[in-house]
Design an enzyme around this catalytic site. Structure first.
Site, PDB file in Angstrom:
ATOM      1  N   PHE A 112       5.089  36.625 -28.844  1.00 47.63           N
ATOM      2  CA  PHE A 112       3.837  37.138 -28.729  1.00 47.63           C
ATOM      3  C   PHE A 112       4.093  38.690 -27.991  1.00 47.63           C
ATOM      4  O   PHE A 112       2.953  39.404 -27.797  1.00 47.63           O
ATOM      5  CB  PHE A 112       3.252  36.423 -27.569  1.00 47.63           C
ATOM      6  CG  PHE A 112       3.444  36.686 -26.019  1.00 47.63           C
ATOM      7  CD1 PHE A 112       4.662  36.433 -25.514  1.00 47.63           C
ATOM      8  CD2 PHE A 112       2.389  37.512 -25.280  1.00 47.63           C
ATOM      9  CE1 PHE A 112       4.582  36.579 -24.032  1.00 47.63           C
ATOM     10  CE2 PHE A 112       2.547  37.800 -24.139  1.00 47.63           C
ATOM     11  CZ  PHE A 112       3.779  37.330 -23.401  1.00 47.63           C
ATOM     12  N   LYS A 113       5.304  39.060 -27.606  1.00 49.15           N
ATOM     13  CA  LYS A 113       5.686  40.459 -27.376  1.00 49.15           C
ATOM     14  C   LYS A 113       4.955  41.540 -28.094  1.00 49.15           C
ATOM     15  O   LYS A 113       4.683  42.807 -27.732  1.00 49.15           O
ATOM     16  CB  LYS A 113       6.876  40.786 -26.774  1.00 49.15           C
ATOM     17  CG  LYS A 113       7.750  39.777 -26.138  1.00 49.15           C
ATOM     18  CD  LYS A 113       7.098  39.774 -24.684  1.00 49.15           C
ATOM     19  CE  LYS A 113       8.111  39.042 -23.576  1.00 49.15           C
ATOM     20  NZ  LYS A 113       7.999  37.711 -23.749  1.00 49.15           N
ATOM     21  N   ASP A 114       4.936  41.287 -29.425  1.00 47.04           N
ATOM     22  CA  ASP A 114       4.397  41.975 -30.500  1.00 47.04           C
ATOM     23  C   ASP A 114       3.138  42.843 -30.018  1.00 47.04           C
ATOM     24  O   ASP A 114       2.437  43.633 -30.584  1.00 47.04           O
ATOM     25  CB  ASP A 114       4.513  41.634 -31.745  1.00 47.04           C
ATOM     26  CG  ASP A 114       5.951  41.498 -32.520  1.00 47.04           C
ATOM     27  OD1 ASP A 114       6.788  42.400 -32.099  1.00 47.04           O
ATOM     28  OD2 ASP A 114       6.152  40.624 -33.141  1.00 47.04           O
ATOM     29  N   LEU A 117       3.709  45.282 -27.555  1.00 45.29           N
ATOM     30  CA  LEU A 117       4.530  46.161 -27.790  1.00 45.29           C
ATOM     31  C   LEU A 117       4.560  47.003 -29.314  1.00 45.29           C
ATOM     32  O   LEU A 117       5.093  47.835 -29.508  1.00 45.29           O
ATOM     33  CB  LEU A 117       6.017  45.555 -27.773  1.00 45.29           C
ATOM     34  CG  LEU A 117       6.605  45.505 -26.292  1.00 45.29           C
ATOM     35  CD1 LEU A 117       7.607  44.569 -26.100  1.00 45.29           C
ATOM     36  CD2 LEU A 117       6.982  46.821 -25.736  1.00 45.29           C
TER      37      LEU A 117
END
Ligand code: PLP
Length: 498
Positions: A112-114, A117
């Site tokens: 989920f960091k995408d 980011l």
């Protein structure tokens, strides 16, 4: 819209300054001075929008110093169709009754960091042009696994930036490690540290605020910034998907505009769930935010008792991105919930760093409990939950998502509150193939290598393997450095060639 610091209310900066700088000078975190309000009518208009349009609608209110052209450039670039494997970007999947899973892992690194980011490098370079002309931005990252790769992928070969990532040597999954050590790009470096995530994060924070190092950088026309969720530019993109999920539930006929929903979030640094809190404060009809932890259940204890105490055993679990004892973003919540009491925040954060613990007043605790619930899930329940969801609902969860799903089950059993709910799913099951395969097969002795495990999991479940993970098999390992946490600043000098 202006931003201030959780540790000094007199500070006022623009969004661009907050994002370029990452953290406030005195160590506080940037927060919006006030939150934009969304009426139900406005939320209703989002139902027929694409994710990109929804993102622009939300971000416009926060990034008021960005022009429309700049915002278009940032958002269109970040959520381009060729970067995400789902057209919806963050699809909502109905699993069972009122339980809906928000899949946040269709981006290039399968976590989920995408969601944040992919956008942050755009926000950062536009911000730097406005406020720090000509400087090279050096991104320092402490990662428990997923942030590192997502930040590397977002910043690779982005002009006027360099990125250095530190990860705990034994604290990430084999797939996460391989994703980072094979990273391509001319402006990237990766180093393992002998220590855990909290060690890495604390050292990165102290490097950030070290005047001598900052002066060395300035001589080279460089400045530090952060891609961790202490950076406002990491949090603001996460507010979007709560609005998007709500709009999708309306579109799917699961709720009517105005109905309340609950949200369950597998939590580590408290960034994702805090974004949900902001969405609620902006007018999104969220009833409860349920904070789900693994065996490192410090947040469960805090939200139940009002005492935050990190003097406890640290566990390395199968959900490493949640193996955290210092949840940085809790500072932002304390600031907002205490009526913006920066003196209190300074006091609590000092206690945390000197004694490793603090206690909040009963009054503050009750106002937090009016919004948040909490629970945790041990390792056995993680495995049982993955097994159950695969067999009963044909839905394959990763280990982090399983924590949230189990905590949600417990929440409903304890409270009877089974209104439509969004459970955040934060990683592809293939990022944690070994644990997931063992769980599906009820076998605790999986001995296959990483890629054979992926193939076997695919054979057993039929779930698609994300292309970026498949491609890792043929990539060269580029980064093998390991250092002690005491030597991280020397490593920074070496990697930046200072
Ligand atoms: C980072 C991460 C989390 C925790 O999110 P926070 O915003 O740090 O609370 C949970 N699951 C996965 C897979 C992650 O990568």
């Amino acid at each position: 819209m202006l931003y201030t610091s959780t540790r000094n209310k007199n500070i006022k900066v623009s969004a661009a300054q907050a994002i370029a700088q990452g953290i406030s000078e005195e160590g506080g975190l940037f927060v919006p001075c006030e939150l934009p309000q969304f009426t139900l009518d406005k939320i209703g208009t989002m139902v027929d929008m694409t994710y990109i349009q929804r993102a622009k609608t939300v971000l416009k209110e926060f990034l008021t110093d960005f022009t429309d052209e700049e915002l278009d450039y940032c958002v269109n670039g970040a959520y381009a169709a060729d970067k995400f494997s789902s057209k919806k970007i963050a699809p909502v999947v109905n699993v069972n009754g009122n339980e809906n899973i928000l899949e946040l892992w269709h981006g290039p690194t399968c976590a989920f960091k995408d969601m944040a980011l992919q956008l942050l490098p755009y926000l950062m370079t536009v911000s730097a042009k406005k406020t720090a002309d000509g400087k090279t931005i050096v991104i320092l990252v402490a990662t428990s696994g997923d942030t590192g790769k997502a930040a590397l992928e977002g910043f690779k070969d982005v002009e006027n930036t360099k990125i250095l990532v530190f990860y705990p040597v034994d604290g990430v999954s084999p797939m996460q490690k391989l994703q980072m050590t094979t990273q391509e790009g001319e402006n990237v470096a990766v180093c393992a540290i002998n220590g855990n995530f909290d060690d890495a994060q604390s050292s990165v924070k102290s490097i950030f605020t070290n005047d001598e190092i900052k002066a060395q950088l300035a001589k080279k026309n460089m400045m530090f910034s952060s891609a961790n969720s202490i950076n406002w530019g990491r949090l603001v993109p996460q507010i979007v998907y709560y609005f998007s999920a709500y709009a999708d539930l309306v579109e799917q006929g699961k709720i009517t505009l105005g109905d309340e929903i609950n949200v369950v979030v597998p939590t580590g640094n408290f960034g994702n769930i805090l974004a949900g809190y902001y969405a609620k404060k902006m007018g999104l009809p969220i009833k409860k935010l349920v904070c789900a932890s693994n065996s490192n259940n410090i947040l469960t204890d805090f939200l139940k008792s009002g005492e935050y105490d990190k003097n406890r055993q640290f566990y390395t679990t199968t959900s490493p991105s949640m193996d955290i004892l210092i949840s940085s973003n809790l500072e932002r919540l304390l600031y907002h919930m205490s009526g913006e009491d920066d003196t209190l925040v300074v006091d609590l954060m000092n206690k945390l760093s000197t004694d490793g613990r603090y206690v909040i007043t009963e009054e503050l605790m009750h106002s937090i409990q009016a919004v948040f619930d909490a629970g945790f899930c041990d390792e056995k329940s993680v495995f049982d939950t993955i097994h159950k969801y695969e067999k009963e609902y044909n839905y394959l969860c990763d280990t982090h998502t399983a924590v949230a799903v189990k905590v949600y089950e417990n929440y409903v059993a304890e409270t009877g509150d089974d209104i439509p709910t969004v459970v955040d799913s934060t990683a592809s099951p293939y990022k944690f193939s070994k644990s997931v395969l063992c769980a599906v097969n009820s076998d605790d002795n999986c001995t296959l290598d990483e890629f054979d495990t992926v193939d076997e999991l695919n054979r057993v479940t039929g779930a698609d393997v994300p292309a970026p993970l498949k491609a890792l098999k043929n990539k060269q390992v580029r980064f093998t450095d390991v250092c002690d946490k005491e030597n991280m600043s020397e490593m920074v000098f070496k990697l930046l060639e200072l």
